[in-house]
Scaffold this motif. Structure first.
Motif, mmCIF file in Angstrom:
data_model
loop_
_atom_site.group_PDB
_atom_site.id
_atom_site.type_symbol
_atom_site.label_atom_id
_atom_site.label_comp_id
_atom_site.label_asym_id
_atom_site.label_seq_id
_atom_site.Cartn_x
_atom_site.Cartn_y
_atom_site.Cartn_z
ATOM 1 N N THR A 1 -5.282 1.778 6.146
ATOM 2 C CA THR A 1 -4.493 0.584 5.834
ATOM 3 C C THR A 1 -3.003 0.821 6.033
ATOM 4 O OG1 THR A 1 -4.394 1.200 3.491
ATOM 5 C CG2 THR A 1 -6.188 -0.240 4.160
ATOM 6 N N SER A 2 -2.582 2.088 6.006
ATOM 7 C CA SER A 2 -1.158 2.391 6.168
ATOM 8 C C SER A 2 -0.698 2.239 7.610
ATOM 9 C CB SER A 2 -0.859 3.815 5.687
ATOM 10 O OG SER A 2 -1.494 4.777 6.517
ATOM 11 N N MET B 1 -8.841 -1.713 -1.384
ATOM 12 C CA MET B 1 -8.140 -1.189 -0.210
ATOM 13 C C MET B 1 -9.115 -0.626 0.810
ATOM 14 S SD MET B 1 -4.656 0.604 -1.630
ATOM 15 C CE MET B 1 -3.260 -0.425 -2.098
ATOM 16 N N ARG B 2 -10.165 0.019 0.324
ATOM 17 C CA ARG B 2 -11.163 0.560 1.260
ATOM 18 C C ARG B 2 -11.919 -0.573 1.953
ATOM 19 N NH1 ARG B 2 -12.068 5.993 1.161
ATOM 20 N NH2 ARG B 2 -11.112 7.168 -0.568
ATOM 21 N N CYS C 1 -2.229 -0.156 9.673
ATOM 22 C CA CYS C 1 -2.564 -1.493 10.147
ATOM 23 C C CYS C 1 -1.282 -2.291 10.374
ATOM 24 C CB CYS C 1 -3.436 -2.210 9.108
ATOM 25 S SG CYS C 1 -5.060 -1.477 8.873
ATOM 26 N N PHE D 1 -10.691 -3.610 2.523
ATOM 27 C CA PHE D 1 -9.685 -4.150 3.436
ATOM 28 C C PHE D 1 -9.580 -3.270 4.684
ATOM 29 C CE2 PHE D 1 -5.039 -4.481 4.489
ATOM 30 C CZ PHE D 1 -5.042 -5.814 4.865
ATOM 31 N N ALA D 2 -9.541 -1.951 4.468
ATOM 32 C CA ALA D 2 -9.433 -1.021 5.589
ATOM 33 C C ALA D 2 -10.664 -1.091 6.487
ATOM 34 C CB ALA D 2 -9.249 0.401 5.072
ATOM 35 N N GLY E 1 0.804 -1.221 0.000
ATOM 36 C CA GLY E 1 0.000 0.000 0.000
ATOM 37 C C GLY E 1 0.832 1.264 0.000
ATOM 38 N N GLY F 1 -7.151 -7.705 0.513
ATOM 39 C CA GLY F 1 -5.853 -7.054 0.685
ATOM 40 C C GLY F 1 -4.775 -7.658 -0.192
ATOM 41 N N LEU G 1 -10.359 -4.173 8.695
ATOM 42 C CA LEU G 1 -9.289 -4.087 9.694
ATOM 43 C C LEU G 1 -9.526 -2.974 10.705
ATOM 44 C CD1 LEU G 1 -5.975 -4.870 7.813
ATOM 45 C CD2 LEU G 1 -7.510 -6.373 9.046
#
Length: 441
Positions: A192-193, A341-342, A195, A344-345, A22, A96, A348
């Motif tokens: 995500t950055s 990514m959204r 996590c 996944f975010a 990411g 992810g 998480l």
């Protein structure tokens, strides 16, 4: 009981857990969402990251345990909440991994000057390597992990050093073209950055001394803050509003310097980041699947292992990733890298939120509980900004809780009481010790 992870290796593992593919694209995604005001989103997220890191480090030092967030959730809120958290992790992995593979493939094909059609083949190759590595039980040694993390950090420092002198203050205007809504949207995807800080809690039982977890968290946090701040400022100050128009922003940062090594170095870094991070996520997801199956949360057949390897669970993860990848290829405008990514975010962020709530309940010192509470409120705000993507964790939670209500038989394996090392049922159900997962990170 302590393990064999020291400060240097622990720092490499934790930095590697937070840095993933990411980092190759998130600064540009944030600029597209908020313009130069994405710097505010970065500042807010790095502040939250500090609170999250210290909270999970405190949990790890207090309760050394290889079970991680699921174990803390079970201790604080019971089996039902732990089952939901585990399934959020299990469901997040395919999205992810596929997103990371697409990002890595774009960098590799761009460096090789391959046609756009080669991206799909490269994605397949990367996913094949990732899942094959897990099927055969491949793991990276501690020395390789240290070298890998060091190489990635060195490359990102080189990017900042090359691009930094070209930062133009004029590019920060207009500062917030999309208003507060854009800043909120950037913060949601940027989650995500940050996590991966739960890794400090997962690894706590393997440190040479539990107290090392706080020192490692502090050192890792310093590295992450410096790298992300430098990348965010360079992306805004050098690329400006053009940052969101390129799928390979790091190459754009290096290209004007006419460095002959730039394209190849970034492509290699993209491959290493993608494979290393994805192997780790798949390994953790597969082992989570085994534990959940043995608790009858997921179908019991998923608990089967072969030669100690959770190959059936890996196969299920591979099948899910294949479905995601095919769907993304069939509908590229609907299922984009940013969408994955959204998603996944969103999954998480819910895991992190429950973990912080467990910290509020479990940590003994008022100052620690207050810090975790502030972090939980901030993460809850980020979760709210995820908007419709929260439907995914909500659907997973509803499905798991309904399944639990319908299942009246007791689980096949009851979690024993916590032992002296702080390892509960989830920990002992995992077919591999954390030391092996540590090598994967």
């Amino acid at each position: 009981m302590s393990g064999g992870i020291g400060a240097a290796r622990g720092t490499a593992l934790c930095v590697g857990a937070v840095l993933g593919p990411g980092v190759l694209v998130l600064p540009a995604v944030a600029v597209r969402a908020a313009g130069p005001a994405s710097l505010l989103a970065w500042a807010a997220l790095l502040g939250v990251s500090t609170l999250v890191a210290t909270s999970f480090a405190a949990l790890g030092a207090r309760y050394p345990n290889v079970g991680g967030v699921s174990a803390f959730t079970r201790r604080a809120f019971g089996d039902g909440a732990a089952a939901v958290v585990g399934c959020w992790l299990f469901a997040a992995v395919p999205a992810g991994v596929v997103a990371g593979a697409v990002v890595g493939a774009r960098y590799i094909t761009t460096a090789l000057q391959a046609p756009p059609a080669a991206v799909a083949g490269t994605v397949v190759a990367l996913l094949t390597v990732v899942y094959a590595a897990n099927l055969v039980g491949l793991h990276l040694s501690a020395r390789v992990q240290l070298v890998l993390t060091g190489a990635v950090v060195a490359l990102l420092i080189a990017v900042v050093a090359v691009a930094g002198p070209r930062v133009d203050p004029d590019r920060i205007t207009p500062f917030a073209p999309h208003g507060m809504a854009g800043i909120g949207s950037a913060a949601a995807v940027l989650f995500t950055s940050i996590c991966g800080w739960e890794a400090t809690a997962n690894l706590s039982a393997e440190f040479t001394h539990p107290r090392l977890v706080r020192r490692v968290a502090g050192a890792s946090l310093a590295v992450i803050v410096v790298l992300y701040t430098g990348l965010a400022v360079c992306t805004v100050g050098v690329l400006g509003d053009q940052a969101g128009d390129t799928p390979v922003p790091l190459m754009r940062l290096l290209a004007p310097a006419d460095q002959p090594w730039a394209a190849g170095a970034v492509a290699v870094a993209a491959m290493l980041l993608t494979v290393a991070a994805s192997v780790t996520f798949v390994a953790a997801g597969a082992r989570t699947g085994v534990a959940l199956a043995r608790h009858r949360v997921l179908p019991a057949g998923l608990a089967a292992t072969s030669g100690g390897q959770p190959r059936r669970s890996v196969a299920v993860q591979a099948g899910a990733a294949t479905i995601v990848a095919v769907a993304a290829a069939a509908a590229p405008r609907l299922i984009t890298v940013e969408t994955l990514m959204r998603l996944f975010a969103a999954l998480l962020v819910c895991v992190t939120l429950i973990g912080l709530a467990a910290a509020v309940r479990l940590l003994p010192e008022p100052r620690q509980r207050a810090s975790a509470a502030v972090a939980a409120l901030a993460v809850a705000a980020v979760a709210a900004l995820s908007g419709p993507f929260l439907l995914a964790p909500a659907a997973v939670a509803a499905a798991i809780l309904m399944r639990r209500r319908r299942t009246s038989t007791p689980p096949a394996v009851r979690p024993p009481a916590a032992d002296a090392a702080g390892q509960d049922g989830v920990s002992k159900l995992l077919p591999y010790p954390t030391a092996m997962l540590a090598r994967l990170r």
